[in-house]
Design a protein around this motif. Sequence first.
Motif, PDB file in Angstrom:
ATOM      1  N   THR A 133      81.872 -60.126   1.161  1.00 19.98           N
ATOM      2  CA  THR A 133      81.074 -58.946   0.835  1.00 19.98           C
ATOM      3  C   THR A 133      79.580 -59.257   0.917  1.00 19.98           C
ATOM      4  O   THR A 133      78.815 -58.508   1.537  1.00 19.98           O
ATOM      5  CB  THR A 133      81.433 -58.440  -0.568  1.00 19.98           C
ATOM      6  N   LEU A 134      79.171 -60.363   0.315  1.00 19.06           N
ATOM      7  CA  LEU A 134      77.745 -60.704   0.323  1.00 19.06           C
ATOM      8  C   LEU A 134      77.257 -61.089   1.719  1.00 19.06           C
ATOM      9  O   LEU A 134      76.161 -60.711   2.132  1.00 19.06           O
ATOM     10  CB  LEU A 134      77.472 -61.832  -0.664  1.00 19.06           C
ATOM     11  N   ALA A 137      84.333 -62.016  -2.509  1.00 18.44           N
ATOM     12  CA  ALA A 137      82.917 -61.946  -2.880  1.00 18.44           C
ATOM     13  C   ALA A 137      82.037 -62.555  -1.799  1.00 18.44           C
ATOM     14  O   ALA A 137      80.970 -62.023  -1.477  1.00 18.44           O
ATOM     15  CB  ALA A 137      82.694 -62.661  -4.209  1.00 18.44           C
ATOM     16  N   LEU A 156      70.952 -62.938   0.107  1.00 17.71           N
ATOM     17  CA  LEU A 156      72.353 -62.625  -0.147  1.00 17.71           C
ATOM     18  C   LEU A 156      73.273 -63.685   0.442  1.00 17.71           C
ATOM     19  O   LEU A 156      74.298 -64.026  -0.144  1.00 17.71           O
ATOM     20  CB  LEU A 156      72.710 -61.259   0.453  1.00 17.71           C
ATOM     21  N   ARG A 172      73.264 -66.581  -1.878  1.00 18.79           N
ATOM     22  CA  ARG A 172      74.022 -66.263  -3.080  1.00 18.79           C
ATOM     23  C   ARG A 172      75.527 -66.339  -2.801  1.00 18.79           C
ATOM     24  O   ARG A 172      76.310 -66.718  -3.665  1.00 18.79           O
ATOM     25  CB  ARG A 172      73.631 -64.870  -3.573  1.00 18.79           C
ATOM     26  N   ALA A 173      75.952 -66.036  -1.590  1.00 14.03           N
ATOM     27  CA  ALA A 173      77.373 -66.058  -1.247  1.00 14.03           C
ATOM     28  C   ALA A 173      77.945 -67.465  -1.297  1.00 14.03           C
ATOM     29  O   ALA A 173      79.142 -67.634  -1.514  1.00 14.03           O
ATOM     30  CB  ALA A 173      77.583 -65.462   0.140  1.00 14.03           C
ATOM     31  N   GLU A 232      66.961 -70.887  -3.291  1.00 13.74           N
ATOM     32  CA  GLU A 232      67.175 -69.491  -3.666  1.00 13.74           C
ATOM     33  C   GLU A 232      66.247 -69.082  -4.802  1.00 13.74           C
ATOM     34  O   GLU A 232      65.669 -67.985  -4.793  1.00 13.74           O
ATOM     35  CB  GLU A 232      68.631 -69.290  -4.074  1.00 13.74           C
ATOM     36  N   ALA A 239      76.927 -57.895   3.723  1.00  9.55           N
ATOM     37  CA  ALA A 239      75.720 -57.151   3.348  1.00  9.55           C
ATOM     38  C   ALA A 239      74.474 -57.820   3.910  1.00  9.55           C
ATOM     39  O   ALA A 239      73.544 -57.146   4.359  1.00  9.55           O
ATOM     40  CB  ALA A 239      75.627 -57.034   1.832  1.00  9.55           C
ATOM     41  N   ALA A 240      74.441 -59.147   3.899  1.00  6.73           N
ATOM     42  CA  ALA A 240      73.291 -59.865   4.457  1.00  6.73           C
ATOM     43  C   ALA A 240      73.193 -59.635   5.964  1.00  6.73           C
ATOM     44  O   ALA A 240      72.102 -59.435   6.501  1.00  6.73           O
ATOM     45  CB  ALA A 240      73.403 -61.354   4.158  1.00  6.73           C
TER      46      ALA A 240
END
Length: 103
Positions: A17-18, A14, A2, A5-6, A79, A21-22
């Motif tokens: 948020t990522l 965004a 994550l 991906r961020a 990734e 969460a990670a």
Amino acid sequence: MLALRALGFVDPMAVHTLLGAALVGCVGMLVPVGLAAGPTGRLGVALVLLLGAAGAGLATGGGTRVGSPVARRALDLLEVVLVAATVPLALGVMGLYGLVRGL
């Protein structure tokens, strides 16, 4: 993954948020390990959590895009490799390899 991906998003919401969460996922995995480990293990878990929080702060702190396009492409390839590695890992957790071996 994550956190990787961020790095591809421009919108700060965004990204936050990522990365959040990670960070929550890492804390959720490391806290039980730290509780089960001895004093040295707890110190190691605390150090990893602090480094993760510092890295997340550095990644979102400046608001500017850091890194060359080549470095970003290398992170994208990393990734992809990590995502591809999750499929055999999931199959191993499900016990599919043992089932096929037993045929």
